[in-house]
Enzyme design. Structure first.
Site, PDB file in Angstrom:
ATOM      1  N   ASP A   1      -1.489  19.111   1.748  1.00  0.00           N
ATOM      2  CA  ASP A   1      -2.351  19.020   0.575  1.00  0.00           C
ATOM      3  C   ASP A   1      -3.745  18.564   0.974  1.00  0.00           C
ATOM      4  OD1 ASP A   1      -1.519  16.429   1.275  1.00  0.00           O
ATOM      5  OD2 ASP A   1      -1.796  15.676  -0.764  1.00  0.00           O
TER       6      ASP A   1
ATOM      7  N   ASP B   1       5.185  12.647   5.869  1.00  0.00           N
ATOM      8  CA  ASP B   1       4.101  13.220   5.079  1.00  0.00           C
ATOM      9  C   ASP B   1       3.551  14.418   5.843  1.00  0.00           C
ATOM     10  OD1 ASP B   1       2.614  12.166   7.128  1.00  0.00           O
ATOM     11  OD2 ASP B   1       1.666  10.608   5.929  1.00  0.00           O
ATOM     12  N   SER B   2       2.544  15.083   5.269  1.00  0.00           N
ATOM     13  CA  SER B   2       2.046  16.310   5.889  1.00  0.00           C
ATOM     14  C   SER B   2       0.866  16.054   6.815  1.00  0.00           C
ATOM     15  CB  SER B   2       1.603  17.276   4.798  1.00  0.00           C
ATOM     16  OG  SER B   2       0.510  16.713   4.069  1.00  0.00           O
ATOM     17  N   GLY B   3       0.316  14.856   6.761  1.00  0.00           N
ATOM     18  CA  GLY B   3      -0.869  14.565   7.561  1.00  0.00           C
ATOM     19  C   GLY B   3      -2.166  14.812   6.810  1.00  0.00           C
ATOM     20  N   GLY B   4      -2.080  15.460   5.660  1.00  0.00           N
ATOM     21  CA  GLY B   4      -3.294  15.766   4.892  1.00  0.00           C
ATOM     22  C   GLY B   4      -4.074  14.513   4.517  1.00  0.00           C
ATOM     23  N   PHE B   5      -3.343  13.486   4.116  1.00  0.00           N
ATOM     24  CA  PHE B   5      -4.023  12.257   3.690  1.00  0.00           C
ATOM     25  C   PHE B   5      -4.749  11.598   4.863  1.00  0.00           C
ATOM     26  CE2 PHE B   5      -4.254   7.680   2.927  1.00  0.00           C
ATOM     27  CZ  PHE B   5      -4.932   7.663   1.716  1.00  0.00           C
TER      28      PHE B   5
ATOM     29  N   CYS C   1      15.366 -16.567  -1.550  1.00  0.00           N
ATOM     30  CA  CYS C   1      15.425 -15.267  -0.871  1.00  0.00           C
ATOM     31  C   CYS C   1      16.583 -15.217   0.114  1.00  0.00           C
ATOM     32  CB  CYS C   1      14.101 -15.011  -0.154  1.00  0.00           C
ATOM     33  SG  CYS C   1      14.103 -13.518   0.860  1.00  0.00           S
TER      34      CYS C   1
ATOM     35  N   HIS D   1      10.537 -10.461   5.730  1.00  0.00           N
ATOM     36  CA  HIS D   1      10.661 -11.025   4.385  1.00  0.00           C
ATOM     37  C   HIS D   1      10.139 -10.049   3.330  1.00  0.00           C
ATOM     38  CE1 HIS D   1      10.452 -13.661   0.934  1.00  0.00           C
ATOM     39  NE2 HIS D   1       9.281 -13.086   0.728  1.00  0.00           N
TER      40      HIS D   1
ATOM     41  N   CYS E   1      14.091 -16.639   5.488  1.00  0.00           N
ATOM     42  CA  CYS E   1      14.256 -17.669   4.454  1.00  0.00           C
ATOM     43  C   CYS E   1      15.600 -18.367   4.573  1.00  0.00           C
ATOM     44  CB  CYS E   1      14.077 -17.050   3.067  1.00  0.00           C
ATOM     45  SG  CYS E   1      12.369 -16.534   2.734  1.00  0.00           S
TER      46      CYS E   1
ATOM     47  N   ASP F   1       6.255   4.857  -1.347  1.00  0.00           N
ATOM     48  CA  ASP F   1       6.022   4.340   0.002  1.00  0.00           C
ATOM     49  C   ASP F   1       4.708   3.605  -0.041  1.00  0.00           C
ATOM     50  OD1 ASP F   1       3.667   5.677   1.785  1.00  0.00           O
ATOM     51  OD2 ASP F   1       4.294   7.002   0.164  1.00  0.00           O
TER      52      ASP F   1
ATOM     53  N   GLN G   1      -1.859  17.350  -7.246  1.00  0.00           N
ATOM     54  CA  GLN G   1      -3.176  16.719  -7.116  1.00  0.00           C
ATOM     55  C   GLN G   1      -3.950  16.964  -8.411  1.00  0.00           C
ATOM     56  OE1 GLN G   1      -4.448  14.732  -4.868  1.00  0.00           O
ATOM     57  NE2 GLN G   1      -3.146  14.963  -3.028  1.00  0.00           N
TER      58      GLN G   1
ATOM     59  N   GLY H   1      -2.891  11.565  -4.332  1.00  0.00           N
ATOM     60  CA  GLY H   1      -4.253  11.273  -4.801  1.00  0.00           C
ATOM     61  C   GLY H   1      -4.333  10.107  -5.767  1.00  0.00           C
TER      62      GLY H   1
END
Lengths: 385, 385
Positions: B150, B96-100, B313, B345, B318, B275, B198, B225
């Protein structure tokens, strides 16, 4: 491996001086000796799955009766058919008696001739360890090797105190041995009781204790009360002295020891079995062991080190190639991944060390192996000059 | 798999309504879509080795530029040939860009037309994110897919605020795209820049933002966003609306989402990539996901439950048969083993879910699959009545 050796029996394959290699049979596989047992405090070797512990080469792990008694509880384990059905460990299991934890973990403790009353370190609730209750707990857990209830004495206990204490431990052990002989099984498999020699650092008392433990003629013998703060030389002397008395025909187990160097020195004096939290606890504190000594992977000095913990190591972490610098980065970031990577590595190393010890004893090269290994272990992760 | 598909290119194999399955090619393997990317915050997916993450079936993981910038540092990674040489992850990587994180983690933050100035959450030191610095950082890290810088706006931002913010993000994205086109590589492999749509919850602004992002003609498009506190219905409406505008010929990535239900609803609206920290973070907080819904393995209600997390599973935990009760016991005992067992799991389940989504889309049974799966997910670890 065990070639018809009956569970509970010990056989020596080769020896050199007091050091020997052999095997102890259980209903859950053979324990190759000298053996190192990883410590699975609360039913798991911290951070690793049972398959991973088996993958390091361990034939046997240790469980703490005290911790399992408190959580999940021994009746809980009995109802489930024992710890092995819970943690899926399918090789041999040894449980201690809880005496050491009652001594070291509980602030409130009262010992009388019948047992130990103490407070849980979790919630302060009262617990009572007696020969009967501790045998019953170890049956519930379903270990292959079970330990007699002992009173651990400080290494500086005077002779009179240590003797009084030993007499109590001997009495408990006799009671427990008698009960055990009536039914030496649990969950349909055999259980083998070992007495624990005590006596602080008093040679004559240790000799008496070892003689009296040996006279009980149990399947193996343990030496307790060592590595509790005394100088290493004292530990070696006392262990050596006990080994000279404890019968050659049964495995000898020094409890709660130790460093790679300790293991080599004690094997040399006739010890066959060991357990210690050191490889696992130190891993979680940022330290790793290698053939060229130990070092702190959490230190800034390895931040740019692109080598694995030990380039010659065959553990999954070193083989994959995770670098010292990567482990250090993750440790600083507060991640749990490096704790288990280091745990896996350290246990692999301890098992590799014991395998090499057994190999040297079979090959008749023990003395040379021991000397050269002790020199290598002086390095701090680098071959010594 | 990719059959000659050039890195940076996307191909749809099958679709049903807006939902589709395909693949996006990188120099580190093909990303099968719809794809779920585990989050590897500080260079590792918390508690798991890179081999274990690959073993869950993940084609791509996400790394956080913000965290890697702080620790171990992007120049450190550049000198080592990128993150992959450090964490030994050899499949695709998205950063990611780090903006978040600048928006969500830093208490002190100042945004101007050229970038974001803020304080490290670790030591308060000043950092500056600009299109230039964030591109440079992502080159150092060496991701395959990199994200435009962003400004994330709260879901309740008014139209004027959200529009001002979007105009700034668009300007940054243009600057970054121009720089990227001059050299779309790092450490000798291709890098593919995605812009981030956005516009808070304003439909017209989201449409404008999606159109303007699409016009940049970058290799893929992201929608940011969302899942920042708004009702799920709003998230679905906004994502669906953006997907109708973002080109079919490129992958669409909704960032930071979500629950299994969210993934199904968003795939249905045309989203290809996801993600989220949910499967990993919730695992460490005592919660597991199954085809029959999620439940807390830390709860007393599973103490005596001898079933694996999900008896059907195929994950290692499992399959080995570790019980819900065992995980609960270890969690209560403060062990780290259950955290990683639950992580493994959960990631396995998320990948299995995405595999099933892709399979249903290929088979033309998407609608039925989606409806029946949504019903099953209502269980709390048990098949719903």
């Amino acid at each position: 491996m065990n070639d018809g050796l009956a569970p509970g029996k010990f056989r020596v394959h080769a020896s050199q001086g007091a050091a020997r290699t052999g095997e102890f049979a259980t209903d859950h596989g053979t324990i190759r000796t000298p053996a190192f047992m990883p410590v699975g405090t609360a039913g798991s070797v911290k951070s690793l799955s049972s398959e991973e512990v088996a993958g390091t080469g361990a034939d046997v792990i240790l469980g703490n009766t005290y911790h399992l008694w408190l959580r999940p509880g021994t009746s809980f384990l009995r109802e489930r058919g024992g710890l092995r059905r819970f943690n899926l460990w399918n090789r041999a299991l040894l449980t201690d008696s809880g005496g050491f934890q009652a001594w070291s973990l509980s602030k409130i403790r009262k010992i009388d001739d019948e047992g130990i009353t103490f407070a849980s370190h979790l919630d302060g609730s009262r617990l009572r360890f007696t020969p009967e209750s501790v045998l019953s707990a170890q049956r519930d857990i379903g270990a292959d090797i079970i330990m007699a209830l002992d009173e651990c004495t400080p290494s500086d206990a005077d002779h009179a105190t240590a003797e009084r204490s030993w007499n109590r431990t001997l009495s408990w052990t006799r009671t427990m041995a008698e009960l055990w002989r009536r039914d030496p099984t649990a969950h349909g498999h055999g259980q083998f009781l070992f007495p624990i020699v005590q006596g602080a650092l008093h040679d004559s008392l240790r000799e008496k204790s070892a003689r009296e433990a040996a006279e009980l003629d149990l399947p193996g013998n343990a030496i307790g009360g060592l590595s509790v703060g005394e100088p290493e030389a004292d530990m070696y002397r006392i262990a050596g002295l006990c080994c000279q008395i404890l019968p050659e025909t049964k495995p000898r187990y020094v409890m709660g020891v130790g460093t790679p160097r300790n293991l080599l020195e004690l094997v040399d004096r006739g010890v066959d079995m060991f357990d210690c939290v050191m490889p696992t606890r130190n891993a979680r504190n940022g330290m790793v062991f290698t053939w060229n000594g130990s070092f702190h992977y959490k230190n800034a000095s390895v931040a740019a080190d692109e080598r694995p913990i030990d380039p010659a190591c065959g553990c999954a972490v070193c083989v994959a190639g995770y670098s010292r610098g990567y482990l250090r980065h993750l440790f600083k970031a507060g991640e749990i991944l490096p704790l288990r990577m280091a745990t896996l590595h350290n246990l692999h190393f301890y098992q590799e060390l014991m395998q090499a010890v057994r190999g040297a004893l079979c090959a008749g090269t023990w003395s040379e192996f021991k000397e050269s290994t002790l020199r290598r272990l002086e390095g701090k992760g680098e071959p010594p000059p």
